[in-house]
Design an enzyme around this catalytic site. Structure first.
Site, PDB file in Angstrom:
ATOM      1  N   CYS A 267       0.790  -1.184  -0.147  1.00 22.07           N
ATOM      2  CA  CYS A 267      -0.044   0.069  -0.029  1.00 22.07           C
ATOM      3  C   CYS A 267       0.984   1.353  -0.059  1.00 22.07           C
ATOM      4  CB  CYS A 267      -1.008  -0.052   1.007  1.00 22.07           C
ATOM      5  SG  CYS A 267      -2.531   0.808   0.724  1.00 22.07           S
TER       6      CYS A 267
ATOM      7  N   HIS B 260      -3.597  -5.303   0.679  1.00 20.81           N
ATOM      8  CA  HIS B 260      -3.188  -5.601   1.994  1.00 20.81           C
ATOM      9  C   HIS B 260      -3.254  -7.291   2.177  1.00 20.81           C
ATOM     10  CE1 HIS B 260      -2.931  -1.686   3.959  1.00 20.81           C
ATOM     11  NE2 HIS B 260      -3.645  -1.257   2.909  1.00 20.81           N
TER      12      HIS B 260
ATOM     13  N   GLU C 138      -1.274  -8.635   4.142  1.00 23.23           N
ATOM     14  CA  GLU C 138      -1.093  -8.967   5.598  1.00 23.23           C
ATOM     15  C   GLU C 138      -2.417  -9.585   6.266  1.00 23.23           C
ATOM     16  OE1 GLU C 138      -1.163  -5.909   4.368  1.00 23.23           O
ATOM     17  OE2 GLU C 138      -2.325  -5.166   6.107  1.00 23.23           O
TER      18      GLU C 138
HETATM   19  N1  LIG Z   1      -2.302   6.549   2.573  1.00 19.31           N
HETATM   20  C1  LIG Z   1      -2.240   5.876   1.438  1.00 19.31           C
HETATM   21  C2  LIG Z   1      -1.792   4.450   1.702  1.00 19.31           C
HETATM   22  C3  LIG Z   1      -2.916   3.907   2.049  1.00 19.31           C
HETATM   23  C4  LIG Z   1      -2.641   2.583   3.114  1.00 19.31           C
HETATM   24  O1  LIG Z   1      -1.555   2.310   3.388  1.00 19.31           O
HETATM   25  N2  LIG Z   1      -3.803   2.042   3.861  1.00 19.31           N
HETATM   26  C5  LIG Z   1      -3.803   1.301   4.997  1.00 19.31           C
HETATM   27  C6  LIG Z   1      -3.818   2.057   6.301  1.00 19.31           C
HETATM   28  C7  LIG Z   1      -3.931   1.220   7.509  1.00 19.31           C
HETATM   29  C8  LIG Z   1      -3.298  -0.025   7.368  1.00 19.31           C
HETATM   30  O2  LIG Z   1      -2.046   0.085   7.637  1.00 19.31           O
HETATM   31  O3  LIG Z   1      -3.602  -1.213   7.348  1.00 19.31           O
HETATM   32  C9  LIG Z   1      -3.334   6.253   0.319  1.00 19.31           C
HETATM   33  O4  LIG Z   1      -4.333   6.579   0.906  1.00 19.31           O
HETATM   34  O5  LIG Z   1      -3.144   5.764  -0.558  1.00 19.31           O
END
Ligand SMILES: N[C@@H](CCC(=O)NCCCC(=O)O)C(=O)O
Length: 261
Positions: A122, A229, A231
């Site tokens: 992400c 995601h 994970e």
């Molecule tokens: N802020 C960026 C990346 C989005 C992101 O990593 N979301 C996950 C946040 C919560 C987690 O760590 O699971 C965007 O908005 O593109």
């Protein structure tokens, strides 16, 4: 006798916990690196100056942080990269985390210079693209022709991280070959996304609107990233297990080369 499992650096987010400037990593990321990649996650503090931290960048270089590691894993984060990092004069959309930006871009450069295995998720995927010369959309949902890839922040976590859209894996690509399929369904929790693909990156998956959802480095052994995601509930997801297993295997091979010369 210490474990021979690969040591994986996991850099932090810098954010307030209450009123206290803190360096934090989401627990699900550490769990996936430890169990799905069968590795030892080591949390790496940000080196850039913070509200209560004088910069560590002179006494601890990115190479210093990577010296005894076998891989680098960049997590997601609710924060966004500052647009100037990819040459944009747009104001961007907060919250920002400039300490993470500085730290992770330096770590990515140092890791790629030594062909260290890197896996990114992400926000980490977006950082990889910027480190390779690419740019980001600051708000994908405002780009004509692109969909809204955000989650409902008020929804329960189980639904926020549930699979919501397909991605098409590039025919003959590394990910399609690893997973043995041309399409998977992924979760989606991001407002930013890849605009211009980094010079040395190859698109490994795309969403139905064409947005790049997975990349790998064209020349390096294992440098890859995904916009979704894996994970999340990795143990229930064969795609997630395959991705983290491949990362762990690459880190094991790197460790063998590093320790045996
Ligand atoms: N802020 C960026 C990346 C989005 C992101 O990593 N979301 C996950 C946040 C919560 C987690 O760590 O699971 C965007 O908005 O593109």
């Amino acid at each position: 006798m210490s474990s021979n499992r690969p040591r994986i650096g996991v850099p932090v987010d810098c954010k307030l916990i209450g009123t206290d400037p803190s360096h934090v990593v989401g627990e699900k990321y550490l769990a996936a690196v430890a169990h799905a990649a069968d590795s030892i996650p080591l949390v790496l503090p940000a080196r850039a100056a913070g509200a209560e931290l004088a910069s560590l960048e002179t006494q601890i270089s990115a190479d210093d942080q990577l010296a005894d590691l076998d891989g680098l894993f960049l997590t997601g984060s609710p924060s966004n990269m500052e647009p100037w990092r990819y040459g944009s004069d747009a104001p961007g959309v907060g919250p920002f985390d400039p300490q993470r930006d500085a730290n992770n871009l330096a770590l990515l450069g140092a890791a790629m210079a030594r062909d260290m295995p890197v896996f990114t998720v992400c926000r980490g995927f977006q950082e990889l693209n910027v480190a390779c010369g690419g740019t980001l959309y600051t708000a994908v949902q405002d780009v004509p022709g692109l969909s809204d890839h955000r989650d409902d922040h008020d929804a329960p976590r189980e639904s926020r991280y549930a699979p919501v859209h397909p991605v098409a894996l590039t025919e003959g690509g590394w990910m399609a070959n690893l997973l043995g399929t041309r399409e998977i369904t992924v979760n989606s929790l991001h407002g930013q996304g890849i605009d211009r693909l980094g010079d040395t990156l190859v698109a490994e998956a795309r969403a139905p609107d064409g947005l790049v959802e997975a990349v790998r480095h064209r020349d390096l052994t294992f440098v890859a990233g995904v916009q979704w995601h894996p994970e999340w509930r990795y143990d229930d997801n064969p795609v997630s297990k395959a991705l983290f297993h491949a990362f762990g295997d690459a880190a094991r091979a790197y460790r063998h080369r590093r320790l045996t010369g």
